[in-house]
Enzyme design. Structure first.
Site, mmCIF file in Angstrom:
data_model
loop_
_atom_site.group_PDB
_atom_site.id
_atom_site.type_symbol
_atom_site.label_atom_id
_atom_site.label_comp_id
_atom_site.label_asym_id
_atom_site.label_seq_id
_atom_site.Cartn_x
_atom_site.Cartn_y
_atom_site.Cartn_z
ATOM 1 N N HIS A 42 0.115 -0.746 0.037
ATOM 2 C CA HIS A 42 0.091 0.451 -0.247
ATOM 3 C C HIS A 42 0.909 1.416 0.154
ATOM 4 O O HIS A 42 0.478 2.159 0.057
ATOM 5 C CB HIS A 42 -0.856 0.401 1.623
ATOM 6 C CG HIS A 42 -1.640 -0.821 1.153
ATOM 7 N ND1 HIS A 42 -1.635 -2.624 1.446
ATOM 8 C CD2 HIS A 42 -3.435 -0.966 0.860
ATOM 9 C CE1 HIS A 42 -2.861 -3.056 1.345
ATOM 10 N NE2 HIS A 42 -3.747 -2.172 0.883
ATOM 11 N N LEU B 189 2.522 3.461 -2.071
ATOM 12 C CA LEU B 189 3.446 4.338 -3.178
ATOM 13 C C LEU B 189 4.805 4.545 -3.740
ATOM 14 O O LEU B 189 4.640 3.776 -4.555
ATOM 15 C CB LEU B 189 2.289 5.510 -2.729
ATOM 16 C CG LEU B 189 1.074 5.780 -3.049
ATOM 17 C CD1 LEU B 189 0.537 7.090 -3.536
ATOM 18 C CD2 LEU B 189 -0.176 4.524 -3.932
ATOM 19 N N GLY B 190 4.860 5.132 -2.821
ATOM 20 C CA GLY B 190 7.022 4.997 -3.276
ATOM 21 C C GLY B 190 7.328 3.308 -4.090
ATOM 22 O O GLY B 190 8.265 2.712 -4.998
ATOM 23 N N GLU C 211 -1.016 -6.669 8.911
ATOM 24 C CA GLU C 211 -0.332 -6.564 10.737
ATOM 25 C C GLU C 211 1.310 -6.998 10.255
ATOM 26 O O GLU C 211 1.128 -8.511 10.394
ATOM 27 C CB GLU C 211 -0.888 -6.238 11.815
ATOM 28 C CG GLU C 211 0.557 -5.699 12.899
ATOM 29 C CD GLU C 211 -0.078 -6.173 14.126
ATOM 30 O OE1 GLU C 211 -0.089 -5.338 15.244
ATOM 31 O OE2 GLU C 211 -1.598 -6.535 14.307
ATOM 32 N N ASP D 200 9.619 -6.693 1.729
ATOM 33 C CA ASP D 200 10.301 -6.463 2.932
ATOM 34 C C ASP D 200 11.691 -5.599 3.215
ATOM 35 O O ASP D 200 12.590 -6.461 2.887
ATOM 36 C CB ASP D 200 9.562 -7.325 4.121
ATOM 37 C CG ASP D 200 9.288 -6.231 5.871
ATOM 38 O OD1 ASP D 200 8.680 -5.625 5.420
ATOM 39 O OD2 ASP D 200 10.853 -6.215 6.736
ATOM 40 N N GLY E 111 11.564 7.601 1.335
ATOM 41 C CA GLY E 111 12.575 6.123 2.606
ATOM 42 C C GLY E 111 14.206 7.393 3.173
ATOM 43 O O GLY E 111 14.068 8.207 3.254
ATOM 44 N N TYR E 112 14.933 6.959 3.185
ATOM 45 C CA TYR E 112 16.282 7.043 3.256
ATOM 46 C C TYR E 112 16.917 7.226 3.000
ATOM 47 O O TYR E 112 18.684 7.084 3.196
ATOM 48 C CB TYR E 112 16.796 5.515 4.485
ATOM 49 C CG TYR E 112 16.247 4.981 5.642
ATOM 50 C CD1 TYR E 112 16.248 6.002 7.609
ATOM 51 C CD2 TYR E 112 15.067 4.814 5.926
ATOM 52 C CE1 TYR E 112 15.654 5.484 8.388
ATOM 53 C CE2 TYR E 112 14.257 4.462 6.840
ATOM 54 C CZ TYR E 112 14.432 4.765 8.009
ATOM 55 O OH TYR E 112 13.798 4.773 9.379
ATOM 56 N N ASP E 113 16.220 6.948 1.096
ATOM 57 C CA ASP E 113 17.588 7.032 -0.072
ATOM 58 C C ASP E 113 18.393 8.498 0.500
ATOM 59 O O ASP E 113 19.800 7.872 -0.320
ATOM 60 C CB ASP E 113 16.830 7.337 -1.387
ATOM 61 C CG ASP E 113 16.562 5.845 -1.429
ATOM 62 O OD1 ASP E 113 16.614 5.112 -0.378
ATOM 63 O OD2 ASP E 113 15.508 5.909 -2.447
ATOM 64 N N HIS F 26 18.863 -2.611 -3.884
ATOM 65 C CA HIS F 26 18.944 -3.887 -2.918
ATOM 66 C C HIS F 26 17.970 -4.708 -3.687
ATOM 67 O O HIS F 26 17.544 -5.051 -3.914
ATOM 68 C CB HIS F 26 18.701 -3.762 -1.232
ATOM 69 C CG HIS F 26 17.673 -2.371 -1.046
ATOM 70 N ND1 HIS F 26 17.996 -1.504 -1.645
ATOM 71 C CD2 HIS F 26 17.268 -2.512 -0.879
ATOM 72 C CE1 HIS F 26 16.942 0.023 -1.567
ATOM 73 N NE2 HIS F 26 16.173 -1.088 -0.859
#
Length: 210
Positions: free
Chosen positions: A14, A16-17, A45, A74, A159-161, A194
Protein backbone atom coordinates in the site's frame (compact mmCIF):
# COMPACT_ATOMS: atom_id res chain seq x y z
CA UNK A 1 11.61 -27.64 -11.49
CA UNK A 2 10.83 -24.30 -9.82
CA UNK A 3 7.27 -23.05 -10.20
CA UNK A 4 7.02 -20.21 -12.73
CA UNK A 5 4.83 -17.13 -12.63
CA UNK A 6 1.93 -17.02 -15.10
CA UNK A 7 -0.81 -14.44 -15.65
CA UNK A 8 -1.72 -11.54 -13.41
CA UNK A 9 0.34 -10.65 -10.33
CA UNK A 10 -0.68 -8.73 -7.22
CA UNK A 11 1.91 -6.27 -5.91
CA UNK A 12 1.29 -6.62 -2.19
CA UNK A 13 1.98 -3.09 -0.96
CA UNK A 14 0.00 0.00 0.00
CA UNK A 15 3.15 2.17 -0.02
CA UNK A 16 3.01 4.34 -3.15
CA UNK A 17 6.77 4.91 -3.30
CA UNK A 18 7.51 1.21 -3.01
CA UNK A 19 4.76 0.43 -5.53
CA UNK A 20 6.37 2.74 -8.11
CA UNK A 21 9.75 1.07 -7.66
CA UNK A 22 8.33 -2.45 -7.81
CA UNK A 23 6.27 -1.69 -10.93
CA UNK A 24 9.31 -0.27 -12.68
CA UNK A 25 11.40 -3.32 -11.86
CA UNK A 26 8.65 -5.75 -12.86
CA UNK A 27 8.30 -4.00 -16.22
CA UNK A 28 12.03 -4.53 -16.79
CA UNK A 29 11.22 -8.25 -16.82
CA UNK A 30 7.99 -7.89 -18.83
CA UNK A 31 5.68 -8.45 -15.84
CA UNK A 32 2.70 -6.22 -15.05
CA UNK A 33 0.84 -6.18 -11.78
CA UNK A 34 -2.12 -4.74 -9.94
CA UNK A 35 -1.57 -3.33 -6.46
CA UNK A 36 -3.20 -4.49 -3.24
CA UNK A 37 -4.46 -0.91 -2.80
CA UNK A 38 -6.20 -1.01 -6.19
CA UNK A 39 -7.89 -4.27 -5.21
CA UNK A 40 -8.93 -2.82 -1.83
CA UNK A 41 -7.15 -5.60 0.00
CA UNK A 42 -6.53 -4.99 3.71
CA UNK A 43 -2.99 -4.19 4.80
CA UNK A 44 -1.86 -6.93 7.21
CA UNK A 45 -0.03 -6.10 10.41
CA UNK A 46 3.68 -6.86 10.12
CA UNK A 47 4.15 -9.11 13.13
CA UNK A 48 7.20 -11.04 11.90
CA UNK A 49 10.58 -10.77 13.57
CA UNK A 50 12.59 -10.95 10.33
CA UNK A 51 12.41 -9.40 6.87
CA UNK A 52 11.55 -12.83 5.43
CA UNK A 53 8.69 -13.41 7.87
CA UNK A 54 7.12 -10.03 7.14
CA UNK A 55 7.47 -10.35 3.37
CA UNK A 56 5.92 -13.80 3.43
CA UNK A 57 2.95 -12.86 5.58
CA UNK A 58 2.16 -9.89 3.29
CA UNK A 59 2.47 -12.01 0.15
CA UNK A 60 0.31 -14.82 1.55
CA UNK A 61 -2.39 -12.41 2.72
CA UNK A 62 -2.62 -10.76 -0.70
CA UNK A 63 -2.56 -14.09 -2.57
CA UNK A 64 -5.37 -15.44 -0.41
CA UNK A 65 -7.40 -12.21 -0.65
CA UNK A 66 -7.14 -11.88 -4.43
CA UNK A 67 -6.87 -15.59 -5.32
CA UNK A 68 -3.87 -14.63 -7.46
CA UNK A 69 -0.09 -14.93 -7.11
CA UNK A 70 1.22 -12.03 -5.02
CA UNK A 71 4.64 -10.45 -4.64
CA UNK A 72 5.55 -8.64 -1.43
CA UNK A 73 8.64 -6.74 -0.38
CA UNK A 74 10.01 -6.21 3.09
CA UNK A 75 13.06 -4.02 3.25
CA UNK A 76 14.95 -1.78 5.57
CA UNK A 77 18.10 0.01 6.59
CA UNK A 78 20.57 -1.71 8.92
CA UNK A 79 23.16 0.53 10.58
CA UNK A 80 26.29 -1.12 11.95
CA UNK A 81 26.81 1.29 14.88
CA UNK A 82 23.16 0.82 15.90
CA UNK A 83 23.48 -2.99 16.00
CA UNK A 84 21.40 -3.36 12.85
CA UNK A 85 18.66 -0.87 13.74
CA UNK A 86 16.26 0.33 12.47
CA UNK A 87 16.17 -2.96 10.52
CA UNK A 88 12.71 -4.49 10.31
CA UNK A 89 11.37 -1.41 12.11
CA UNK A 90 12.62 1.00 9.42
CA UNK A 91 9.10 2.11 8.45
CA UNK A 92 7.99 2.38 12.08
CA UNK A 93 10.79 4.86 12.80
CA UNK A 94 8.87 7.16 10.42
CA UNK A 95 5.86 7.12 12.75
CA UNK A 96 2.14 6.71 11.94
CA UNK A 97 2.31 9.37 9.23
CA UNK A 98 5.25 7.61 7.49
CA UNK A 99 7.32 10.80 7.65
CA UNK A 100 10.79 9.62 6.68
CA UNK A 101 12.28 13.05 7.33
CA UNK A 102 11.54 12.21 10.97
CA UNK A 103 13.04 8.74 10.56
CA UNK A 104 16.24 10.11 9.04
CA UNK A 105 16.63 12.53 11.95
CA UNK A 106 16.06 9.66 14.39
CA UNK A 107 18.91 7.72 12.77
CA UNK A 108 21.21 10.72 12.98
CA UNK A 109 20.30 11.32 16.64
CA UNK A 110 20.73 7.64 17.50
CA UNK A 111 24.25 7.73 16.03
CA UNK A 112 25.05 10.81 18.13
CA UNK A 113 23.62 9.11 21.21
CA UNK A 114 25.99 6.13 20.88
CA UNK A 115 28.97 8.34 20.09
CA UNK A 116 29.46 6.92 16.59
CA UNK A 117 31.88 8.62 14.22
CA UNK A 118 31.98 8.58 10.39
CA UNK A 119 32.04 6.55 8.30
CA UNK A 120 28.65 5.27 9.42
CA UNK A 121 28.61 1.83 7.82
CA UNK A 122 25.18 0.58 6.79
CA UNK A 123 23.39 -1.65 4.34
CA UNK A 124 19.95 -1.98 2.81
CA UNK A 125 18.16 -5.34 2.73
CA UNK A 126 15.27 -6.31 0.47
CA UNK A 127 13.37 -9.57 0.70
CA UNK A 128 10.88 -10.38 -2.07
CA UNK A 129 8.34 -13.11 -1.37
CA UNK A 130 6.15 -14.64 -4.06
CA UNK A 131 3.10 -16.47 -2.75
CA UNK A 132 0.54 -18.51 -4.69
CA UNK A 133 -3.10 -18.90 -3.61
CA UNK A 134 -2.40 -22.49 -2.55
CA UNK A 135 0.11 -21.20 0.02
CA UNK A 136 3.36 -22.06 -1.78
CA UNK A 137 5.86 -19.27 -1.10
CA UNK A 138 9.40 -18.50 -2.24
CA UNK A 139 11.64 -15.68 -1.02
CA UNK A 140 14.61 -13.88 -2.55
CA UNK A 141 17.18 -11.53 -0.98
CA UNK A 142 19.09 -8.48 -2.19
CA UNK A 143 21.58 -6.36 -0.24
CA UNK A 144 23.63 -3.25 -0.97
CA UNK A 145 26.37 -1.90 1.31
CA UNK A 146 27.51 1.66 1.87
CA UNK A 147 27.55 4.41 4.47
CA UNK A 148 25.29 7.14 5.80
CA UNK A 149 25.81 10.84 5.09
CA UNK A 150 24.41 13.89 6.86
CA UNK A 151 22.81 16.23 6.00
CA UNK A 152 20.58 14.33 3.56
CA UNK A 153 21.38 14.79 -0.12
CA UNK A 154 19.10 14.66 -3.14
CA UNK A 155 15.54 15.37 -4.26
CA UNK A 156 14.34 11.75 -4.43
CA UNK A 157 13.16 11.73 -0.84
CA UNK A 158 11.83 8.18 -0.64
CA UNK A 159 12.62 6.52 2.68
CA UNK A 160 16.24 6.65 3.79
CA UNK A 161 17.59 7.19 0.25
CA UNK A 162 18.92 10.74 0.80
CA UNK A 163 21.29 9.59 3.57
CA UNK A 164 22.53 6.36 1.95
CA UNK A 165 25.70 6.47 -0.15
CA UNK A 166 26.35 3.14 -1.91
CA UNK A 167 29.86 1.71 -1.64
CA UNK A 168 32.21 3.09 -4.29
CA UNK A 169 29.82 5.78 -5.56
CA UNK A 170 29.61 9.55 -5.10
CA UNK A 171 25.82 9.95 -5.29
CA UNK A 172 23.33 9.00 -2.60
CA UNK A 173 20.25 7.05 -3.64
CA UNK A 174 18.37 10.33 -3.12
CA UNK A 175 20.49 11.98 -5.83
CA UNK A 176 19.72 9.28 -8.41
CA UNK A 177 16.76 8.90 -10.72
CA UNK A 178 14.75 5.71 -10.30
CA UNK A 179 16.34 4.47 -13.53
CA UNK A 180 19.85 4.98 -12.11
CA UNK A 181 19.01 3.50 -8.74
CA UNK A 182 17.43 0.38 -10.18
CA UNK A 183 19.77 -0.10 -13.13
CA UNK A 184 20.29 -3.76 -14.02
CA UNK A 185 23.32 -4.51 -16.23
CA UNK A 186 22.55 -6.41 -19.41
CA UNK A 187 25.41 -8.82 -18.70
CA UNK A 188 23.56 -10.23 -15.68
CA UNK A 189 25.89 -8.73 -13.07
CA UNK A 190 24.27 -7.42 -9.86
CA UNK A 191 21.95 -4.43 -10.07
CA UNK A 192 22.77 -1.29 -8.13
CA UNK A 193 20.05 -1.27 -5.48
CA UNK A 194 19.06 -3.93 -2.96
CA UNK A 195 15.61 -4.10 -4.55
CA UNK A 196 17.07 -4.52 -8.05
CA UNK A 197 19.24 -7.39 -6.79
CA UNK A 198 16.27 -9.11 -5.13
CA UNK A 199 14.26 -8.70 -8.34
CA UNK A 200 17.07 -10.27 -10.36
CA UNK A 201 16.97 -13.35 -8.11
CA UNK A 202 13.16 -13.48 -8.28
CA UNK A 203 13.13 -13.14 -12.08
CA UNK A 204 15.75 -15.82 -12.64
CA UNK A 205 13.67 -18.28 -10.63
CA UNK A 206 10.11 -17.33 -11.52
CA UNK A 207 9.86 -15.38 -14.80
CA UNK A 208 10.03 -17.25 -18.09
CA UNK A 209 11.45 -14.47 -20.29
CA UNK A 210 14.69 -13.88 -18.37
Amino acid sequence: MARRLEGKLVIATHNLGKLAEMRELLQHFGVDGVSARELNLPEPEETGETFVANAELKARAAAAGANLPALADDSGLCVEALEGAPGIYSARWAGPSRDFAVARKKVEQALLNVGARPPFKAHFVCILSLAFPDGETRSFEGKVFGELVFPPRGSLVFGYDPIFLPEGLTKTFGEMSLEEKHSIPSDGSPGLSHRARAFQAFARACVDNT
